[in-house]
Enzyme design. Structure first.
Site, PDB file in Angstrom:
ATOM      1  N   SER A 212       0.837  -1.200   0.000  1.00  0.00           N
ATOM      2  CA  SER A 212       0.000   0.000   0.000  1.00  0.00           C
ATOM      3  C   SER A 212       0.876   1.257   0.000  1.00  0.00           C
ATOM      4  O   SER A 212       1.710   1.424  -0.881  1.00  0.00           O
ATOM      5  CB  SER A 212      -0.972  -0.038   1.178  1.00  0.00           C
ATOM      6  OG  SER A 212      -1.971   0.951   1.052  1.00  0.00           O
ATOM      7  N   GLU A 334      -9.527  -4.858  -3.872  1.00  0.00           N
ATOM      8  CA  GLU A 334      -8.801  -3.960  -2.976  1.00  0.00           C
ATOM      9  C   GLU A 334      -9.747  -3.053  -2.189  1.00  0.00           C
ATOM     10  O   GLU A 334      -9.663  -2.917  -0.973  1.00  0.00           O
ATOM     11  CB  GLU A 334      -7.845  -3.073  -3.789  1.00  0.00           C
ATOM     12  CG  GLU A 334      -6.752  -3.805  -4.534  1.00  0.00           C
ATOM     13  CD  GLU A 334      -5.490  -3.984  -3.720  1.00  0.00           C
ATOM     14  OE1 GLU A 334      -5.519  -3.704  -2.502  1.00  0.00           O
ATOM     15  OE2 GLU A 334      -4.477  -4.402  -4.307  1.00  0.00           O
ATOM     16  N   HIS A 433      -7.958  -5.467   0.193  1.00  0.00           N
ATOM     17  CA  HIS A 433      -6.680  -4.821   0.490  1.00  0.00           C
ATOM     18  C   HIS A 433      -6.131  -5.349   1.811  1.00  0.00           C
ATOM     19  O   HIS A 433      -6.869  -5.513   2.786  1.00  0.00           O
ATOM     20  CB  HIS A 433      -6.943  -3.317   0.591  1.00  0.00           C
ATOM     21  CG  HIS A 433      -5.733  -2.447   0.622  1.00  0.00           C
ATOM     22  ND1 HIS A 433      -4.845  -2.365  -0.422  1.00  0.00           N
ATOM     23  CD2 HIS A 433      -5.284  -1.583   1.566  1.00  0.00           C
ATOM     24  CE1 HIS A 433      -3.905  -1.483  -0.128  1.00  0.00           C
ATOM     25  NE2 HIS A 433      -4.139  -1.001   1.084  1.00  0.00           N
TER      26      HIS A 433
END
Length: 534
Positions: A212, A334, A433
Site C-alpha cells: 500500500s 482492494e 486490500h
C-alpha cells in the site's frame, strides 16, 4: 556476523556503538536501533539527520515507540488495528532479524540477501515493529537478513508548514522538507547499505518491499537519486499508483486547513504544540478532505521537484531504476477494505455511482462504463460497481500500466493477483486490500487479532501461505519468484500478460485483469482517484 557472548544475547559492533540483541525462534533480533537523530524540537519537519551514537552497549531487545498516529481502542473490524502504543516523535529506529547460528560466509561465499520491509497505512498509521511484520519467518525460512523500520507519518511526515525551499530534500540539509517521510526512508536505506554487513547481510543484494503506502514509498525510493545503487530489486504489494499527488502549490490549501484545525497561526506556533495535539487535528482533516466515493487520503506525498521529483508511478521506468527487478501485484477486491463494511455506502444508488464514474471517464461514457462493471460482476449492487472502479483506479490498472511499460522496454517484471476471498463478515470483504499480508509473511499466529482472517480453512490458508512466502523468498534471493512447489511463473510481457493468481489453487493465467486494462485504456489526465484537494 554478530558476535554472541552468550547463546541468547548476540552482540554487534557498529560505528555508532555496540548493540546487544536477543535470539527468538532461532533468529537473532536487534530492535529499536537508531538510524537517524530523533526528529524533535527544531528537527520537527526537517530532513532526517545523522544519529550521534551512544556509549557503552545499547540494549536492543525491546521495540522502540511507533510514529505518532491516531489510535482507537479495540481496533477496527478489518485489521483489528494497525498501530499500538507507545507512540513518540523519537521513533526513527529499525529492527534487524538475522540467522543466529549460521557461519559468517553463506553457501555462495558472501553475505546473505537483505529484505527491507516498509509498512503501509494510508500515510497515517502503521509501524515497522507490528508483530505481523516480524522478519523472523523470512530470516529463518529464507536465510535472509530482514530489516523493518519506523518513519514519520501523518502530519509529522506528510506536511511542511514551513513552506519548503530550494534545499528541501537535500541530504543533510537544515531546510524544511516537503516530504519528511521520504528523508527518513532514504536515511534508513543508507543505514542498511553502510551497516548491514555487520549483521551478515550483503549490501549489494537488497530487496525493498512494501504494501500500500509502503509500496508507493518503495517505488519512490527506487527512482530516487540518493538511493542509486542501494536497491537491487523491489516488491510492490498493492501500490496506490493511481493517486493524484499534489505539487506544493496545490497542497498549500490543505496545509492551511490543518493549521486552522490545530489552532496555530503559523509554522512556529505549530512547532510549539505537543505531538498529541498534532495528531488530534489530523482527525479534523480527515473530515474536511473526505469526498463520497474516494479513498480518504488527508495526507499525501508532495511532488515538489526536489525531495520527490516525479510521481512514483514513473520511478521504475527511467534511468538506472529501469534495471531493478520488479514484482508487482494487487488483490482482486482492494477497495472492499474501505467500503464493503461502511453502511454509508450500502444503499448507494446507480445515479451516485454513475456520477462518480463520470469524474474519471466523463459524463457521456459513464453509463457505458457502469454497465461494463455490472456485467463483469453478475448480481452486483451499485456499491459493488463503485468498489471495483476504485480498485481499478487506485491499484490494479496503474499496476498493469507499470508492468506493460516495463515489458515493452524489455525490463524484468513479474505480476500477481491475490484472489482468495475471506469468509469473514459474510464474505463481504472478498479478496480485500491487506489480505495477502499474513500469507506473504506466513505468520498467522501474529495476526490472531485481525478479524478479516476469521473462517479461513486452515489447510487452504497454510498451503497458499507456503506458496506465496517461498515465492517472495525466491525473488529476494534470485530475482525470480519461481520455486519447485509453484506453477511456472513467467515474466509479464505484452503478448501473454502472465499473472500468477493466488487462490485455493495457485494458477498462472494470461491477462486475468484484461477487462479492466482495456476499459481504462492509457493513462487519463482527467482521472481523479484521490479525493479532490480542498
Amino acid at each position: 556476523m554478530p558476535h554472541s557472548p552468550g547463546q541468547d544475547r548476540p552482540e554487534v559492533q557498529l560505528p555508532a556503538g555496540r548493540l546487544r540483541g536477543a535470539v527468538e525462534g532461532g533468529v537473532a533480533v536487534f530492535r529499536a536501533v537508531p538510524y537517524a537523530a530523533p526528529p524533535v524540537g527544531d528537527l520537527r519537519w526537517r530532513p532526517a539527520q545523522p544519529h550521534p551514537g551512544w556509549t557503552g552497549t545499547r540494549d536492543a531487545t525491546a521495540d522502540g515507540p511507533s510514529a505518532p498516529q491516531m489510535y482507537r481502542e479495540g481496533g477496527d473490524p478489518v485489521l483489528g488495528g494497525h498501530g499500538e502504543p507507545p507512540f513518540d516523535e523519537d521513533c526513527l529506529t529499525l529492527n534487524v532479524w538475522t540467522p543466529a547460528a549460521a557461519p559468517a560466509p553463506t553457501a555462495d561465499g558472501g553475505g546473505r540477501p537483505v529484505l527491507v520491509w516498509i509498512h503501509g497505512g494510508g500515510f497515517v498509521s502503521g509501524s515497522g515493529s507490528l508483530p505481523g511484520y516480524s522478519g523472523e519467518t523470512f530470516a529463518r525460512d529464507g536465510d535472509l537478513v530482514v530489516v523493518s523500520f519506523n518513519y514519520r507519518i501523518g502530519p509529522l511526515g506528510y506536511l511542511n508548514p514551513d513552506g519548503g525551499g530550494d534545499d528541501a530534500g537535500s541530504e543533510g540539509s537544515d531546510g524544511a522538507s516537503e516530504n519528511p517521510w521520504l528523508s527518513d526512508q532514504i536515511a534508513a536505506l543508507r543505514w542498511v547499505n553502510a551497516h548491514i554487513a555487520a549483521f551478515g547481510g550483503d549490501p549489494g543484494r537488497v530487496t525493498v518491499a512494501g504494501q500500500s503506502g509502503g509500496a508507493l514509498s518503495t517505488a519512490a525510493l527506487a527512482g530516487h537519486p540518493l538511493t542509486q545503487g542501494l536497491i537491487r530489486r523491489v516488491i510492490l504489494q498493492s501500490p496506490p499508483l493511481g493517486l493524484d499527488l499534489p505539487d506544493p502549490t496545490a497542497y498549500r490549501e490543505r496545509t492551511a486547513a490543518y493549521l486552522e484545525l490545530a489552532g496555530a497561526e503559523d509554522a512556529a506556533a505549530l512547532r510549539a504544540l505537543p505531538w498529541q495535539d498534532l495528531i488530534g487535528a489530523a482527525a479534523g482533516l480527515f473530515a474536511r478532505t473526505t469526498a463520497w466515493g474516494y479513498w480518504p487520503t488527508p495526507f499525501l506525498p508532495v511532488v515538489d521537484g526536489t525531495s520527490l521529483r516525479a510521481h512514483p508511478a514513473r520511478a521504475l521506468l527511467d534511468g538506472a531504476a529501469a534495471d531493478i527487478d520488479v514484482m508487482i501485484g494487487w488483490t482482486r477486491e482492494e477497495a472492499n477494505f474501505g467500503f464493503a463494511l461502511d453502511e454509508g455506502y450500502a444503499d448507494a444508488t446507480r445515479e451516485q455511482v454513475t456520477d462518480r464514474i463520470a469524474d474519471t471517464f466523463g459524463k457521456q461514457a459513464a453509463d457505458g462504463v457502469y454497465a461494463a462493471y455490472a456485467r463483469a460482476r453478475p448480481g452486483s449492487r451499485p456499491v459493488d460497481v463503485l468498489m471495483d472502479l476504485i480498485t481499478d483506479e487506485l491499484f490494479r490498472v496503474p499496476a498493469l500500466r507499470l508492468a506493460e511499460a516495463r515489458a515493452e522496454s524489455g525490463r524484468p517484471v513479474w505480476a500477481y493477483q491475490f484472489d482468495l476471498p475471506t469468509p469473514a463478515h459474510g464474505g463481504r470483504l472478498g479478496a480485500a486490500h491487506c489480505l495477502e499480508l499474513p500469507f506473504v509473511f506466513d505468520n498467522f499466529d501474529q495476526w490472531a487479532h485481525a478479524p478479516f482472517l476469521a473462517g479461513l480453512d486452515p489447510a487452504v490458508r497454510d498451503g497458499l501461505a507456503y506458496a506465496m512466502h517461498r515465492a517472495w523468498i525466491s525473488f529476494v534471493r534470485t530475482g525470480d519468484p519461481n520455486h519447485p512447489d509453484l506453477p511456472q511463473w513467467r515474466r509479464y510481457d505484452t503478448e501473454t500478460r502472465t499473472t500468477m493468481c493466488f487462490d485455493t489453487v495457485v494458477t498462472a493465467l494470461g491477462d486475468p485483469a484484461g477487462a479492466s486494462r482495456l476499459l481504462h485504456g492509457p493513462a487519463r489526465t482527467s482521472a481523479q482517484p484521490s479525493a479532490p484537494l480542498i
